[in-house]
Design a protein around this motif. Structure first.
Motif, PDB file in Angstrom:
ATOM      1  N   HIS A 109       3.621 -10.120  -2.200  1.00  0.00           N
ATOM      2  CA  HIS A 109       3.710  -9.062  -1.056  1.00  0.00           C
ATOM      3  C   HIS A 109       2.473  -8.637  -0.756  1.00  0.00           C
ATOM      4  O   HIS A 109       1.527  -8.870  -1.475  1.00  0.00           O
ATOM      5  CB  HIS A 109       4.473  -7.880  -1.868  1.00  0.00           C
ATOM      6  N   ASP A 110       2.437  -8.249   0.339  1.00  0.00           N
ATOM      7  CA  ASP A 110       1.073  -8.012   0.989  1.00  0.00           C
ATOM      8  C   ASP A 110       1.006  -6.237   1.209  1.00  0.00           C
ATOM      9  O   ASP A 110       1.522  -5.557   1.875  1.00  0.00           O
ATOM     10  CB  ASP A 110       1.347  -8.273   2.670  1.00  0.00           C
ATOM     11  N   PHE A 111       0.377  -5.844   0.272  1.00  0.00           N
ATOM     12  CA  PHE A 111       0.422  -4.571  -0.027  1.00  0.00           C
ATOM     13  C   PHE A 111      -0.932  -3.949   0.702  1.00  0.00           C
ATOM     14  O   PHE A 111      -1.125  -2.604   0.578  1.00  0.00           O
ATOM     15  CB  PHE A 111      -0.225  -4.240  -1.755  1.00  0.00           C
ATOM     16  N   SER A 112      -1.378  -4.598   1.722  1.00  0.00           N
ATOM     17  CA  SER A 112      -2.238  -3.746   2.653  1.00  0.00           C
ATOM     18  C   SER A 112      -1.536  -3.166   3.813  1.00  0.00           C
ATOM     19  O   SER A 112      -2.086  -2.231   4.292  1.00  0.00           O
ATOM     20  CB  SER A 112      -3.280  -4.849   3.403  1.00  0.00           C
ATOM     21  N   MET A 113      -0.177  -3.266   3.741  1.00  0.00           N
ATOM     22  CA  MET A 113       0.504  -2.514   4.469  1.00  0.00           C
ATOM     23  C   MET A 113       1.433  -1.648   3.848  1.00  0.00           C
ATOM     24  O   MET A 113       1.923  -1.552   2.690  1.00  0.00           O
ATOM     25  CB  MET A 113       1.518  -3.642   5.529  1.00  0.00           C
ATOM     26  N   ARG A 114       1.731  -0.228   4.548  1.00  0.00           N
ATOM     27  CA  ARG A 114       2.797   0.731   3.848  1.00  0.00           C
ATOM     28  C   ARG A 114       4.132  -0.024   3.695  1.00  0.00           C
ATOM     29  O   ARG A 114       4.471  -0.922   4.245  1.00  0.00           O
ATOM     30  CB  ARG A 114       2.541   1.702   4.769  1.00  0.00           C
ATOM     31  N   PRO A 115       4.961   0.588   2.942  1.00  0.00           N
ATOM     32  CA  PRO A 115       6.090   0.389   2.527  1.00  0.00           C
ATOM     33  C   PRO A 115       6.964   0.617   3.564  1.00  0.00           C
ATOM     34  O   PRO A 115       6.727   1.704   4.415  1.00  0.00           O
ATOM     35  CB  PRO A 115       6.570   1.300   1.439  1.00  0.00           C
ATOM     36  N   GLY A 116       7.844  -0.309   3.870  1.00  0.00           N
ATOM     37  CA  GLY A 116       8.816  -0.125   5.187  1.00  0.00           C
ATOM     38  C   GLY A 116       7.834  -0.173   6.615  1.00  0.00           C
ATOM     39  O   GLY A 116       8.282   0.551   7.359  1.00  0.00           O
ATOM     40  N   PHE A 117       7.046  -0.968   6.519  1.00  0.00           N
ATOM     41  CA  PHE A 117       6.352  -0.990   7.695  1.00  0.00           C
ATOM     42  C   PHE A 117       7.103  -1.528   8.849  1.00  0.00           C
ATOM     43  O   PHE A 117       8.020  -2.435   9.093  1.00  0.00           O
ATOM     44  CB  PHE A 117       5.099  -2.144   7.635  1.00  0.00           C
ATOM     45  N   GLY A 118       7.023  -0.717  10.182  1.00  0.00           N
ATOM     46  CA  GLY A 118       7.871  -0.898  11.470  1.00  0.00           C
ATOM     47  C   GLY A 118       9.277  -0.211  11.112  1.00  0.00           C
ATOM     48  O   GLY A 118       9.679  -0.036  12.394  1.00  0.00           O
ATOM     49  N   ILE A 161      -2.297  -2.341  -5.245  1.00  0.00           N
ATOM     50  CA  ILE A 161      -1.147  -1.997  -4.519  1.00  0.00           C
ATOM     51  C   ILE A 161      -1.553  -1.028  -3.451  1.00  0.00           C
ATOM     52  O   ILE A 161      -2.564  -0.368  -3.213  1.00  0.00           O
ATOM     53  CB  ILE A 161      -0.090  -1.301  -5.674  1.00  0.00           C
ATOM     54  N   TRP A 162      -0.575  -0.736  -2.550  1.00  0.00           N
ATOM     55  CA  TRP A 162      -0.609   0.456  -1.680  1.00  0.00           C
ATOM     56  C   TRP A 162      -0.487   1.753  -2.170  1.00  0.00           C
ATOM     57  O   TRP A 162       0.484   2.263  -2.767  1.00  0.00           O
ATOM     58  CB  TRP A 162       0.588   0.286  -0.591  1.00  0.00           C
TER      59      TRP A 162
END
Length: 409
Positions: A76-85, A145-146
């Motif tokens: 996963h890409d943890f540079s983005m928040r959970p549920g991005f978009g 992780i985020w």
């Protein structure tokens, strides 16, 4: 060959019993490799078929499983928040105040040590588990992780404790729920009003906010309302009485970035007055009373009254300077300033009173001296004139002597 009686005797004897510990004394007969393989295969098949020994393994308790592989961090890409978009991710916060270290009136700030805990759900961190037990990590996994990017608004200094290691804890539930806790000491600004000092009551607040995520991406809230803030009962300050801790939530607007959720930890402090009674009010009152002692000293005792007045004035100046040294340089008048300056005026007026009395006494004595001289001269003139008249009647004094005496008078 044995005889019949001996053979029957041997058959009637019970078989010999051998302890398991004695088996090691007997040499083991080597067996062939194929026999051993067949025997091991038969034993494994027997174990696999046994319903008692069959148990599904829990990969969370396997020592060979790495946490990164279990949580699939590399997937996963943890540079983005959970549920991005999607909708904003809710992040609950609760705080336990460990200590309120200091309150500085000069710098208008306070220092607080607290446990800051964040709660959110990240489905990317979910993992299979049969017993629904969580996994706990230290600060090394936090960097992979985020996590919410919280900061303290109006803070001057802050740091995470690192003795003996970083005081950071991360706990992950199998369904992806995350608890992120850290121990922080922060020094933040507190706007204080000293117009009633030292009878004042101050209200300070510690503000928590996300630095990058607006309310469209991150919804920050107190996890349990006012119960989200816990304090240690042993918290105390030398100069203040902590009256109340409570929480509030507001929206903060920045013209260039937008609206952000902001959490407030508010606490009210009431100052103890007894210290200032002993250090400021009582000494100032005694100095005023001491300056009144000069009223009972003879006004002609200049060496006694002048040092007494100067000493009380200098003492009041020292008290005023000491009080202002521990206070910020505010442009308005404080309650203690009114009391101290009124006391200073009383002390200063006692010195002026003696100066005025001394001056008026000197003027009065000068006038009285002149008046006595005039009276003495007048009496002398009257006496001389009376003598001259007596002498003229008697004829013993010549006229030119009388004129000369009169002219001299």
């Amino acid at each position: 060959m044995l005889q019949g009686s001996d053979a029957s005797h041997l058959r009637s004897r019970p078989p010999a019993r051998v302890h398991l510990s004695e088996l090691s004394l007997f040499p083991l007969f080597p067996c062939s490799r194929p026999q051993r393989q067949r025997r091991e295969a038969h034993g494994e098949a027997h174990k696999q078929g046994s319903p008692i020994l069959k148990r599904s393994p829990d990969i969370t308790k396997s020592p060979l499983t790495k946490s990164e592989q279990l949580l699939r961090i590399d997937d996963h890409d943890f540079s983005m928040r959970p549920g991005f978009g999607g909708p904003a991710i809710p992040v609950g916060v609760d705080v336990q105040v460990e200590s309120l270290d200091s309150i500085s009136e000069v710098d208008m700030d306070f220092t607080m040590t607290l446990y800051l805990r964040h709660y959110w759900k990240d489905e990317r961190l979910s993992f299979p588990s049969t017993n629904n037990q969580s996994m706990t990590f230290d600060g090394r996994l936090v960097k992979k992780i985020w996590v919410p990017d919280m900061f303290f608004v109006h803070s001057k200094r802050s740091f995470i404790h690192d003795t003996t290691t970083d005081n950071v804890m991360l706990r992950v539930q199998p369904d992806g729920k995350v608890l992120y806790s850290l121990r922080v000491t922060v020094t933040a600004m507190c706007n204080m009003d000293f117009s009633r000092f030292p009878l004042d009551t101050q209200t300070c607040s510690l503000e928590i906010e996300s630095y990058a995520y607006t309310e469209d991406d991150l919804m920050l809230y107190w996890k349990n309302g006012n119960d989200s803030l816990k304090t240690d009962e042993r918290i105390s300050l030398s100069q203040f009485l902590i009256q109340e801790f409570h929480t509030t939530t507001k929206l903060a607007f920045y013209s260039s970035t937008g609206w952000y959720n902001r959490l407030y930890i508010n606490f009210t402090l009431r100052r103890h007055i007894f210290f200032f009674l002993l250090q400021t009010y009582f000494p100032a009152t005694l100095m005023v009373m001491l300056s009144w002692v000069s009223f009972w000293i003879d006004r002609r005792a200049v060496p006694a009254r002048v040092p007494l007045g100067i000493t009380t004035v200098l003492t009041m100046s020292t008290i005023i300077t000491g009080v202002n040294a521990s206070m910020p340089r505010v442009s308005y008048i404080k309650a203690v300033d009114i009391y101290l300056w009124v006391s200073f005026v009383f002390v200063f007026l006692s010195v002026l009173e003696y100066a005025a009395v001394n001056y008026l006494t000197t003027v009065q004595e000068r006038k009285e001296r002149k008046l006595r001289d005039k009276v003495r001269i007048s009496i002398s003139k009257v006496i001389l004139l009376s003598l001259v008249k007596v002498w003229q009647k008697s004829g013993n004094v010549q006229s030119f002597v009388t004129a000369e005496c009169c002219s001299q008078l």
